[in-house]
Design a protein around this motif. Sequence first.
Motif, PDB file in Angstrom:
ATOM      1  N   LYS A   1      10.002  -2.980   6.514  1.00 36.36           N
ATOM      2  CA  LYS A   1      10.394  -3.431   7.846  1.00 36.36           C
ATOM      3  C   LYS A   1      11.498  -2.563   8.435  1.00 36.36           C
ATOM      4  O   LYS A   1      12.404  -2.139   7.730  1.00 36.36           O
ATOM      5  CB  LYS A   1      10.887  -4.885   7.779  1.00 36.36           C
ATOM      6  CG  LYS A   1       9.825  -5.857   7.292  1.00 36.36           C
ATOM      7  CD  LYS A   1      10.386  -7.218   6.950  1.00 36.36           C
ATOM      8  CE  LYS A   1      10.575  -8.090   8.179  1.00 36.36           C
ATOM      9  NZ  LYS A   1      10.887  -9.500   7.802  1.00 36.36           N
ATOM     10  N   ALA A   2      11.423  -2.350   9.758  1.00 37.56           N
ATOM     11  CA  ALA A   2      12.451  -1.559  10.446  1.00 37.56           C
ATOM     12  C   ALA A   2      13.705  -2.407  10.621  1.00 37.56           C
ATOM     13  O   ALA A   2      13.611  -3.553  11.044  1.00 37.56           O
ATOM     14  CB  ALA A   2      11.919  -1.122  11.812  1.00 37.56           C
ATOM     15  N   VAL A   3      14.874  -1.845  10.308  1.00 34.46           N
ATOM     16  CA  VAL A   3      16.107  -2.623  10.474  1.00 34.46           C
ATOM     17  C   VAL A   3      16.327  -2.972  11.945  1.00 34.46           C
ATOM     18  O   VAL A   3      16.938  -3.984  12.270  1.00 34.46           O
ATOM     19  CB  VAL A   3      17.385  -1.928   9.912  1.00 34.46           C
ATOM     20  CG1 VAL A   3      17.263  -1.619   8.441  1.00 34.46           C
ATOM     21  CG2 VAL A   3      17.752  -0.692  10.698  1.00 34.46           C
ATOM     22  N   ALA A   4      15.814  -2.123  12.843  1.00 36.40           N
ATOM     23  CA  ALA A   4      15.993  -2.377  14.281  1.00 36.40           C
ATOM     24  C   ALA A   4      14.754  -3.049  14.884  1.00 36.40           C
ATOM     25  O   ALA A   4      14.633  -3.146  16.103  1.00 36.40           O
ATOM     26  CB  ALA A   4      16.265  -1.060  15.006  1.00 36.40           C
ATOM     27  N   GLY A   5      13.845  -3.526  14.032  1.00 33.87           N
ATOM     28  CA  GLY A   5      12.549  -4.039  14.498  1.00 33.87           C
ATOM     29  C   GLY A   5      12.646  -5.270  15.378  1.00 33.87           C
ATOM     30  O   GLY A   5      13.665  -5.944  15.441  1.00 33.87           O
ATOM     31  N   GLY A   6      11.532  -5.544  16.054  1.00 36.57           N
ATOM     32  CA  GLY A   6      11.455  -6.719  16.923  1.00 36.57           C
ATOM     33  C   GLY A   6      10.087  -6.783  17.561  1.00 36.57           C
ATOM     34  O   GLY A   6       9.351  -5.785  17.557  1.00 36.57           O
ATOM     35  N   GLY A   7       9.733  -7.960  18.065  1.00 36.31           N
ATOM     36  CA  GLY A   7       8.464  -8.107  18.764  1.00 36.31           C
ATOM     37  C   GLY A   7       7.262  -7.888  17.863  1.00 36.31           C
ATOM     38  O   GLY A   7       6.181  -7.527  18.333  1.00 36.31           O
ATOM     39  N   GLY A   8       7.446  -8.117  16.572  1.00 33.96           N
ATOM     40  CA  GLY A   8       6.330  -7.994  15.633  1.00 33.96           C
ATOM     41  C   GLY A   8       5.965  -6.548  15.314  1.00 33.96           C
ATOM     42  O   GLY A   8       5.001  -6.294  14.606  1.00 33.96           O
ATOM     43  N   ARG A   9       6.765  -5.585  15.804  1.00 28.83           N
ATOM     44  CA  ARG A   9       6.421  -4.180  15.552  1.00 28.83           C
ATOM     45  C   ARG A   9       7.255  -3.611  14.407  1.00 28.83           C
ATOM     46  O   ARG A   9       8.296  -4.132  14.071  1.00 28.83           O
ATOM     47  CB  ARG A   9       6.648  -3.359  16.821  1.00 28.83           C
ATOM     48  CG  ARG A   9       5.667  -3.734  17.928  1.00 28.83           C
ATOM     49  CD  ARG A   9       5.956  -2.968  19.193  1.00 28.83           C
ATOM     50  NE  ARG A   9       7.355  -3.118  19.566  1.00 28.83           N
ATOM     51  CZ  ARG A   9       8.011  -2.252  20.320  1.00 28.83           C
ATOM     52  NH1 ARG A   9       7.424  -1.177  20.762  1.00 28.83           N
ATOM     53  NH2 ARG A   9       9.273  -2.467  20.627  1.00 28.83           N
ATOM     54  N   GLY A  10       6.744  -2.533  13.846  1.00 28.73           N
ATOM     55  CA  GLY A  10       7.501  -1.821  12.823  1.00 28.73           C
ATOM     56  C   GLY A  10       7.437  -2.450  11.442  1.00 28.73           C
ATOM     57  O   GLY A  10       8.392  -2.350  10.689  1.00 28.73           O
ATOM     58  N   MET A  11       6.311  -3.112  11.117  1.00 31.21           N
ATOM     59  CA  MET A  11       6.166  -3.696   9.778  1.00 31.21           C
ATOM     60  C   MET A  11       4.905  -3.165   9.122  1.00 31.21           C
ATOM     61  O   MET A  11       3.867  -3.078   9.777  1.00 31.21           O
ATOM     62  CB  MET A  11       6.073  -5.218   9.885  1.00 31.21           C
ATOM     63  CG  MET A  11       7.400  -5.872  10.096  1.00 31.21           C
ATOM     64  SD  MET A  11       7.263  -7.649  10.224  1.00 31.21           S
ATOM     65  CE  MET A  11       6.893  -7.821  11.925  1.00 31.21           C
ATOM     66  N   ARG A  12       4.983  -2.831   7.820  1.00 34.06           N
ATOM     67  CA  ARG A  12       3.807  -2.343   7.090  1.00 34.06           C
ATOM     68  C   ARG A  12       3.753  -2.958   5.713  1.00 34.06           C
ATOM     69  O   ARG A  12       4.773  -3.098   5.057  1.00 34.06           O
ATOM     70  CB  ARG A  12       3.846  -0.819   6.978  1.00 34.06           C
ATOM     71  CG  ARG A  12       3.859  -0.158   8.343  1.00 34.06           C
ATOM     72  CD  ARG A  12       3.184   1.183   8.298  1.00 34.06           C
ATOM     73  NE  ARG A  12       2.489   1.403   9.544  1.00 34.06           N
ATOM     74  CZ  ARG A  12       1.181   1.597   9.646  1.00 34.06           C
ATOM     75  NH1 ARG A  12       0.430   1.598   8.586  1.00 34.06           N
ATOM     76  NH2 ARG A  12       0.641   1.815  10.819  1.00 34.06           N
ATOM     77  N   ILE A  13       2.531  -3.285   5.285  1.00 32.40           N
ATOM     78  CA  ILE A  13       2.367  -3.949   3.990  1.00 32.40           C
ATOM     79  C   ILE A  13       1.770  -2.958   2.994  1.00 32.40           C
ATOM     80  O   ILE A  13       0.878  -2.182   3.349  1.00 32.40           O
ATOM     81  CB  ILE A  13       1.432  -5.172   4.151  1.00 32.40           C
ATOM     82  CG1 ILE A  13       2.052  -6.149   5.165  1.00 32.40           C
ATOM     83  CG2 ILE A  13       1.191  -5.874   2.814  1.00 32.40           C
ATOM     84  CD1 ILE A  13       1.044  -6.999   5.887  1.00 32.40           C
ATOM     85  N   ALA A  14       2.274  -2.969   1.755  1.00 36.47           N
ATOM     86  CA  ALA A  14       1.719  -2.087   0.722  1.00 36.47           C
ATOM     87  C   ALA A  14       1.380  -2.902  -0.518  1.00 36.47           C
ATOM     88  O   ALA A  14       2.114  -3.812  -0.894  1.00 36.47           O
ATOM     89  CB  ALA A  14       2.725  -0.994   0.374  1.00 36.47           C
ATOM     90  N   HIS A  15       0.229  -2.545  -1.139  1.00 37.40           N
ATOM     91  CA  HIS A  15      -0.250  -3.313  -2.283  1.00 37.40           C
ATOM     92  C   HIS A  15      -0.087  -2.604  -3.618  1.00 37.40           C
ATOM     93  O   HIS A  15      -0.267  -3.208  -4.674  1.00 37.40           O
ATOM     94  CB  HIS A  15      -1.724  -3.704  -2.077  1.00 37.40           C
ATOM     95  CG  HIS A  15      -1.897  -4.668  -0.938  1.00 37.40           C
ATOM     96  ND1 HIS A  15      -1.834  -6.022  -1.108  1.00 37.40           N
ATOM     97  CD2 HIS A  15      -2.070  -4.465   0.388  1.00 37.40           C
ATOM     98  CE1 HIS A  15      -1.981  -6.631   0.055  1.00 37.40           C
ATOM     99  NE2 HIS A  15      -2.130  -5.701   0.984  1.00 37.40           N
ATOM    100  N   ASN A  16       0.192  -1.282  -3.575  1.00 36.65           N
ATOM    101  CA  ASN A  16       0.383  -0.530  -4.829  1.00 36.65           C
ATOM    102  C   ASN A  16       1.155   0.756  -4.542  1.00 36.65           C
ATOM    103  O   ASN A  16       1.432   1.075  -3.384  1.00 36.65           O
ATOM    104  CB  ASN A  16      -0.976  -0.203  -5.469  1.00 36.65           C
ATOM    105  CG  ASN A  16      -1.919   0.440  -4.451  1.00 36.65           C
ATOM    106  OD1 ASN A  16      -1.561   1.418  -3.805  1.00 36.65           O
ATOM    107  ND2 ASN A  16      -3.104  -0.131  -4.295  1.00 36.65           N
ATOM    108  N   ASP A  17       1.501   1.496  -5.603  1.00 36.84           N
ATOM    109  CA  ASP A  17       2.309   2.715  -5.451  1.00 36.84           C
ATOM    110  C   ASP A  17       1.703   3.707  -4.466  1.00 36.84           C
ATOM    111  O   ASP A  17       2.412   4.318  -3.670  1.00 36.84           O
ATOM    112  CB  ASP A  17       2.439   3.429  -6.811  1.00 36.84           C
ATOM    113  CG  ASP A  17       3.453   2.742  -7.715  1.00 36.84           C
ATOM    114  OD1 ASP A  17       4.027   1.724  -7.277  1.00 36.84           O
ATOM    115  OD2 ASP A  17       3.650   3.222  -8.857  1.00 36.84           O
ATOM    116  N   VAL A  18       0.367   3.878  -4.547  1.00 39.05           N
ATOM    117  CA  VAL A  18      -0.288   4.888  -3.710  1.00 39.05           C
ATOM    118  C   VAL A  18      -0.181   4.522  -2.228  1.00 39.05           C
ATOM    119  O   VAL A  18       0.256   5.327  -1.406  1.00 39.05           O
ATOM    120  CB  VAL A  18      -1.775   5.055  -4.117  1.00 39.05           C
ATOM    121  CG1 VAL A  18      -2.460   6.088  -3.244  1.00 39.05           C
ATOM    122  CG2 VAL A  18      -1.878   5.438  -5.590  1.00 39.05           C
ATOM    123  N   SER A  19      -0.571   3.279  -1.902  1.00 39.39           N
ATOM    124  CA  SER A  19      -0.502   2.897  -0.488  1.00 39.39           C
ATOM    125  C   SER A  19       0.960   2.807  -0.046  1.00 39.39           C
ATOM    126  O   SER A  19       1.297   3.079   1.097  1.00 39.39           O
ATOM    127  CB  SER A  19      -1.247   1.584  -0.227  1.00 39.39           C
ATOM    128  OG  SER A  19      -0.571   0.481  -0.767  1.00 39.39           O
TER     129      SER A  19
END
Length: 454
Positions: free
Chosen positions: A158-176
């Motif tokens: 997550k972005a420390v300056a994030g907002g409005g649902g933007r700037g988030m990414r999900i990862a499931h393993n080392d590669v992704s």
Amino acid sequence: MIQKILIANRGEIALRIVRACRELGIKTLAVYSEADVQSLHVQLADEAICIGGPRSSDSYLRADRIISAAEIADVDAIHPGYGFLSENAKFAEQCESCNIKFIGPKSKSIKMMGDKSIAKDTVRKAGVPTVPGSDGPVESEKEAVKIARKIGYPVIIKAVAGGGGRGMRIAHNDVSFAKEFHMARNEAEKAFGNGAVYIERYIEKPRHIEFQILADSHGKVLHLGERDCSVQRRHQKLIEESPSPFLTPDLRKKMGKAAVRAAEAAAYENAGTIEFLVDAKGNFYFIEMNTRIQVEHPVTEEVTGIDLIKQQIRVANGDKLDFDQSDITFSKHAIECRINAEDPARNFTPSPGTIGLYYAPGGHGVRVDSHVYSGYAIPPYYDSMIGKLICYGRDRKTALERTYRALSEYIIRGIKTTIPLHKAIMADPVFIEGKATTAYMEEFMARTPTDLFS
Ligand code: ADP
């Protein structure tokens, strides 16, 4: 005493503020862009000044022009609404230094809670549970992977300056993870001018439950109960309700206390929201604080009978809150549907244009907050929300039936809206049973034929 307020916003929230000021006998100044000449708030405010071109970077985000308008019109205070400059600590500071009251918290509280990583740290030290994750922002990929493994996959970046649902990414393993980590940093840099990111455990199918806070400048901090905002699309809220069908009285009490502690830790003043994620077992974790009035505030107003905009103005005026926690009662159930000019059957593509016939529902327990009317042209420059339907009654069943009934009456011709989608959700057994988590919308869209909401 505040006598005149500049409204540094547009749309339904600007109109909402005009209405509160009218009832308080306070004069209003609307500032507007060239695209908003026809907007209701411009027509209903006592005075209006055009501050620039249609793009928000030429108007609603121009602090210099807004402050100039405030000085020309001699206002005592500025209400920033939500979005635009509402969580901009520098703007709040500018107002403070020009001797204009900023209707919101002190700039130092905005700064502290605006950095999501510092915010987490601050409330954790005050004994409020937070989502397990990195201690502050993470710079290098090597360090980040180590932390992600320690937290355990899946994780969310997550972005420390994030907002409005933007700037988030999900990862499931080392590669992704490696890929998502770099993408998240680049996106954050582009969207917020700050590439710093932090890592959290990704909580599977949680509920988003937030608490409304009201605090005065004399040290009193109260909460006005919760709103369940689990129905979201791409991390953006679509439906909000209060009380949450998930919370037990015991959990509500615990979370309410934690929310007050979090606000106290930020030396908070005015209206604000403490957001939590709650897992299936009832463990709750702070995710962030919003240091402004929120879109979904009417839900709380209808349940508690407290006008939040008026309270914001009174607090900014230096008045004491004239009620205590024990005076706040939750006597109704309320549901809000966000009416967006989007086509839900076509991946929510924006649908700006001119509204033909507009007819808003009414009757017992129905409130519509909207700035549009028949013949109104929706400008393509701003977000797509054109109104909010809030229905309330003595219990959840009444609120649900009323929402369905009101949606059936609501007519907006000429453009596509989310009205048919909301109707389909109000008739969906999972939602009716109060079982919606933040994964609900994706599941609902996958199992529901589009002709049910087109
Ligand atoms: P924003 O400031 O962009 O609104 P938030 O931190 O409030 O971001 O999160 C928005 C939404 O993203 C939450 O309501 C939730 O659905 C999802 N989310 C955020 N953090 C997590 C997490 N750690 N685990 C699962 N979902 C999350």
